[in-house]
Design a protein around this motif. Sequence first.
Motif, short mmCIF file in Angstrom:
data_model
loop_
_atom_site.label_atom_id
_atom_site.label_comp_id
_atom_site.label_asym_id
_atom_site.label_seq_id
_atom_site.Cartn_x
_atom_site.Cartn_y
_atom_site.Cartn_z
N GLU A 136 7.34 64.24 -63.56
CA GLU A 136 8.98 62.99 -63.42
C GLU A 136 10.36 63.74 -62.71
O GLU A 136 10.82 63.00 -62.02
CB GLU A 136 10.09 64.34 -64.37
N GLY A 137 9.84 65.19 -61.88
CA GLY A 137 10.12 65.63 -60.46
C GLY A 137 10.03 64.33 -59.58
O GLY A 137 10.49 63.68 -58.67
N PHE A 138 8.08 63.81 -59.13
CA PHE A 138 8.05 63.59 -58.24
C PHE A 138 8.50 61.90 -58.23
O PHE A 138 8.85 61.03 -57.34
CB PHE A 138 6.57 63.31 -58.48
N MET A 139 8.91 61.49 -59.54
CA MET A 139 9.47 60.26 -59.30
C MET A 139 11.23 60.11 -59.31
O MET A 139 10.89 58.97 -58.53
CB MET A 139 8.94 59.83 -61.00
N VAL A 140 11.55 61.43 -59.55
CA VAL A 140 13.09 61.09 -59.15
C VAL A 140 12.82 61.03 -57.41
O VAL A 140 13.07 60.56 -56.56
CB VAL A 140 13.62 62.40 -59.64
N ARG A 141 11.40 61.95 -57.09
CA ARG A 141 12.36 62.38 -55.78
C ARG A 141 11.63 60.82 -54.68
O ARG A 141 11.90 60.63 -53.39
CB ARG A 141 10.91 63.61 -55.47
N THR A 142 10.87 60.26 -55.43
CA THR A 142 10.13 58.58 -55.46
C THR A 142 11.62 57.87 -55.00
O THR A 142 11.68 57.48 -54.04
CB THR A 142 9.25 58.02 -55.93
N GLN A 143 12.19 57.75 -56.03
CA GLN A 143 12.92 57.16 -55.37
C GLN A 143 14.76 57.48 -54.89
O GLN A 143 14.65 56.67 -53.98
CB GLN A 143 14.15 57.16 -57.24
N TYR A 144 15.03 59.33 -54.36
CA TYR A 144 15.05 59.73 -53.42
C TYR A 144 15.33 58.78 -51.63
O TYR A 144 15.19 58.46 -51.52
CB TYR A 144 15.33 60.72 -53.71
N LEU A 145 12.99 59.29 -52.03
CA LEU A 145 12.31 58.58 -51.07
C LEU A 145 13.31 57.11 -50.72
O LEU A 145 13.27 56.85 -49.03
CB LEU A 145 11.31 59.21 -50.74
N ILE A 146 12.78 56.09 -51.47
CA ILE A 146 12.94 55.17 -51.23
C ILE A 146 14.08 53.88 -50.98
O ILE A 146 15.20 53.74 -50.06
CB ILE A 146 12.40 53.87 -52.66
N ARG A 147 15.00 54.76 -51.58
CA ARG A 147 16.64 54.32 -52.52
C ARG A 147 17.84 54.55 -51.31
O ARG A 147 18.73 54.32 -50.89
CB ARG A 147 17.43 54.26 -53.59
N SER A 148 17.34 56.29 -50.77
CA SER A 148 18.60 57.53 -50.36
C SER A 148 18.73 56.44 -48.19
O SER A 148 17.41 56.19 -47.70
CB SER A 148 18.38 58.64 -51.09
N ASN A 149 19.87 57.37 -48.20
CA ASN A 149 19.99 57.21 -46.97
C ASN A 149 19.04 58.47 -46.26
O ASN A 149 19.06 59.30 -46.92
CB ASN A 149 21.48 56.86 -45.94
N SER A 150 18.54 58.67 -44.59
CA SER A 150 18.17 59.92 -43.87
C SER A 150 19.81 60.78 -44.82
O SER A 150 18.55 62.08 -44.57
CB SER A 150 18.73 59.10 -42.33
N SER A 151 20.57 61.03 -44.69
CA SER A 151 21.12 61.97 -44.55
C SER A 151 21.28 62.39 -45.91
O SER A 151 20.98 64.28 -46.21
CB SER A 151 23.05 61.94 -44.48
N GLN A 152 21.39 61.26 -47.24
CA GLN A 152 20.69 62.12 -48.48
C GLN A 152 19.13 62.62 -48.78
O GLN A 152 19.17 63.72 -48.82
CB GLN A 152 21.19 61.16 -49.60
#
Length: 227
Positions: A122-138
Amino acid sequence: MESKIQDKIDKFFSKYKSKVYKKGETLILPEEPLVYIFNLKKGFVKSYSLNEGGFELTINIYKPYSFFPITETLAGRTNTYFFEAITDVIVQKAPTHEVHEFVKENSDVLFDLTKRISSGLEGFMVRTQYLIRSNSSQKVASSLVLLARRFGENTDEGKIKIAIPQTHEDIANLAGVSRETASIELKKLRDIKVISEKAKKYTVNDYDKLQELSTIYHEDKPLPFRF
């Protein structure tokens, strides 16, 4: 993890010799035959991938009482990751089929392992969304949130010390950005006193602010942190 389960794991792996790997040493290479499963007794190990351009992306960080690469062996697939010691580590390795039998014969160990694998997925799936959708600061801020949640130690001053040393390159590999970008974003966080750093170890001075800076939204709702 309950002490009863730890005792069972210690007893099972006590039949096998301990081995020390120094910081930076590789424990497992991609496509290496998975005839053994490691139990991490002390220290921290990371798994990571390399693309054709040599760009490294950290997949997971393992702490004591982690089995690896058990998910690959349970799925019956070839390992595609490098496993490297982040710190000096002590491990024990047992034949894969014996670890499988041990897990099947001890339902409490199996249930604990299932919970940890499920949480990690579950953590990996959430982290994947962060890697794809967030900017560098996030990306950088959320990587520090991850480290604080999984490896943080609370201080008397209300701060969180991250137990494992992390270079700018380590943070970059975890965040999926370049080292130069990670350095810029880390400086921004230091300048506003959200984090501090000494001897490659980070302290989160304001966790709430760090989480606020890292959060991305999906349909006007913040994405949950389940690392």
